[in-house]
Design an enzyme around this catalytic site. Structure first.
Site, PDB file in Angstrom:
ATOM      1  N   ASP A 217       2.489 -25.464 -28.307  1.00 47.90           N
ATOM      2  CA  ASP A 217       3.101 -24.369 -27.570  1.00 47.90           C
ATOM      3  C   ASP A 217       3.927 -23.525 -28.535  1.00 47.90           C
ATOM      4  O   ASP A 217       4.435 -24.028 -29.543  1.00 47.90           O
ATOM      5  CB  ASP A 217       4.025 -24.915 -26.478  1.00 47.90           C
ATOM      6  N   ARG A 315       0.023 -19.914 -14.391  1.00 46.80           N
ATOM      7  CA  ARG A 315       1.258 -20.588 -14.782  1.00 46.80           C
ATOM      8  C   ARG A 315       2.337 -19.608 -15.230  1.00 46.80           C
ATOM      9  O   ARG A 315       2.752 -19.597 -16.393  1.00 46.80           O
ATOM     10  CB  ARG A 315       1.004 -21.620 -15.893  1.00 46.80           C
TER      11      ARG A 315
END
Length: 437
Positions: A217, A315
């Site tokens: 990430d 998301r």
């Protein structure tokens, strides 16, 4: 009539500008902001990160603990300086964590074509994963290569740190910030170009057809508290998923998330950021399992305000457990849009005063996605310029995923709240790296 309309539009524009200025002011009531943005602290009542002692990052750093970096080695060195006394790291230009390319991480003997040949569905099938493959196999060599990249691109951020971009073109490319087990961190004015996983793993057993799974990430808040992410831009940059090839009939996915808040992290504010050109964007709480639930219940308190979510798939965010406040954000959907808010296990999502711009043929019912039965509050939101009851529209069009109204709590840590009609102008002109006031 014409003059009256011009006057009305001018008045609306003036009101938006006034509200925007008030909302973006970074000073505490009764105080002027310091001239050096690196020493600014989170204003009072500015989201969950202002709870308790608030978030000051490295604002009080002594001169010897203020670093200006221009390359990856310098950035890592500044983070590694001993101690948790306040520090400020100023980033100039684009700092590239993978400047030498993926080949620099490949283990001797690793060959992607050999990997594809051995694990193709025709040769390997879809019944067995690759976890038992020995070290010298194509999968074993992939694991070694992946471990090398992991060591190179992940960096841990200490407590009491401010990381801030200098000017309009500062950024981190291919890096993964690990804000892990610490307190009091500020990250501002940076463009994050998502890390590209050089060595995704094929899992033949993932779903009905198998899937490619990737790591890294751009930023992970893991078990940390009091974190403020402000005026950053998160993007896939030169490596969008749309340009990725397919292997074994599946997208060769080389990206994970842009921002994850997991493992009991708490008191996080994300304000005035741009999240763009990505698939699985933001995850709050990473698992439904009881092994993680025990540490997540009562935590994962996160605020998102005045962010631009543009051309994302899903998301934005997906939520488990946490009390998450999402207000005054602008969501602009693209052609691959799936949903914005994922309602997950024991989540307590409040989504208010947001604006959504959806393309023709995309219903407002798709804004919400029910993963588990958890009530939420969704009020005063506008879709394509009209006020819409998101829960009612969702339930009417997707009755098999009925959602319940009422998150069970009322946010109190908010700065000036704009009416939803004013949000697109304010956010589109104020969010993202290079627009820090």
């Amino acid at each position: 009539m014409h003059l009256r309309r011009v006057g009305l539009l001018a008045g609306c524009t003036a009101l938006v500008l006034t509200l925007t200025a008030a909302a973006t002011a970074q000073a505490r009531p009764g105080h002027h902001p310091p001239r050096d943005a690196a020493r600014q602290t989170l204003p009072a009542k500015d989201g969950w990160a202002s709870a308790g002692a608030g978030t000051t990052g490295g604002a009080a750093a002594e001169a010897a603990r203020v670093f200006t970096v221009t390359d990856w080695d310098g950035f890592r060195a500044a983070l590694a300086v001993e101690g948790t006394a306040p520090r400020i790291i100023k980033v100039k230009g684009t700092v590239d964590a993978v400047a030498e390319g993926c080949d620099a991480f490949a283990a001797p003997g690793y060959d992607f074509d050999a990997y594809l040949e051995k694990y193709s569905p025709e040769n390997w099938g879809r019944e067995t994963d690759l976890s038992a493959e020995p070290d010298g196999s194509p999968e074993g060599l992939r694991r070694v290569s992946a471990a090398r990249q992991d060591l190179a691109v992940k960096v841990e951020v200490p407590s009491n740190t401010t990381i801030i971009g200098v000017g309009r073109d500062a950024g981190l490319k291919g890096a993964s910030l690990q804000i892990k087990g610490v307190d009091n961190v500020i990250v501002r004015n940076l463009t994050f170009e998502s890390p590209v996983d050089c060595f995704p793993q094929w899992d033949p057993t993932d779903g009905d057809t198998g899937n490619w799974n990737s790591e890294y990430d751009s930023a992970v808040v893991y078990g940390s508290t009091h974190v403020w992410l402000d005026h950053n831009t998160f993007t896939d940059g030169d490596h969008p998923d749309s340009a990725a090839p397919t292997y074994f009939g599946m997208l060769y996915q080389q990206h994970d998330g842009q921002l994850d808040v997991v493992r009991g992290a708490d008191f996080v504010t994300a304000s005035w950021n741009v999240f763009t050109e990505h698939d699985k964007t933001i995850l709050i709480g990473n698992s439904d399992s009881e092994s993680t639930a025990a540490g997540d219940r009562g935590h994962l308190k996160v605020t998102f305000h005045h962010n631009l979510f543009k051309n994302l798939v899903e998301r934005a965010p997906r939520v488990r457990f946490g009390q998450v406040d999402v207000y005054n954000n602008h969501f602009v959907a693209g052609e691959d849009y799936a949903y914005s808010f994922g309602v997950g296990k024991e989540s307590q999502l409040v989504a208010e005063h947001n604006a959504f711009t959806l393309p023709d043929g995309v219903s407002a019912a798709n804004v919400l996605k029910r993963w588990n039965d958890a009530p939420l509050t969704a009020a005063h939101n506008r879709v394509n310029g009209r006020t819409v009851d998101l829960i009612a529209v969702h339930n009417a069009e997707i009755p098999e995923e009925t959602l319940r109204s009422g998150a069970g709590w009322t946010p109190s840590l908010r700065t000036k709240v704009l009416p939803a009609w004013a949000v697109p102008f304010a956010v589109d002109h104020g969010a993202g790296a290079g627009r820090l006031r």
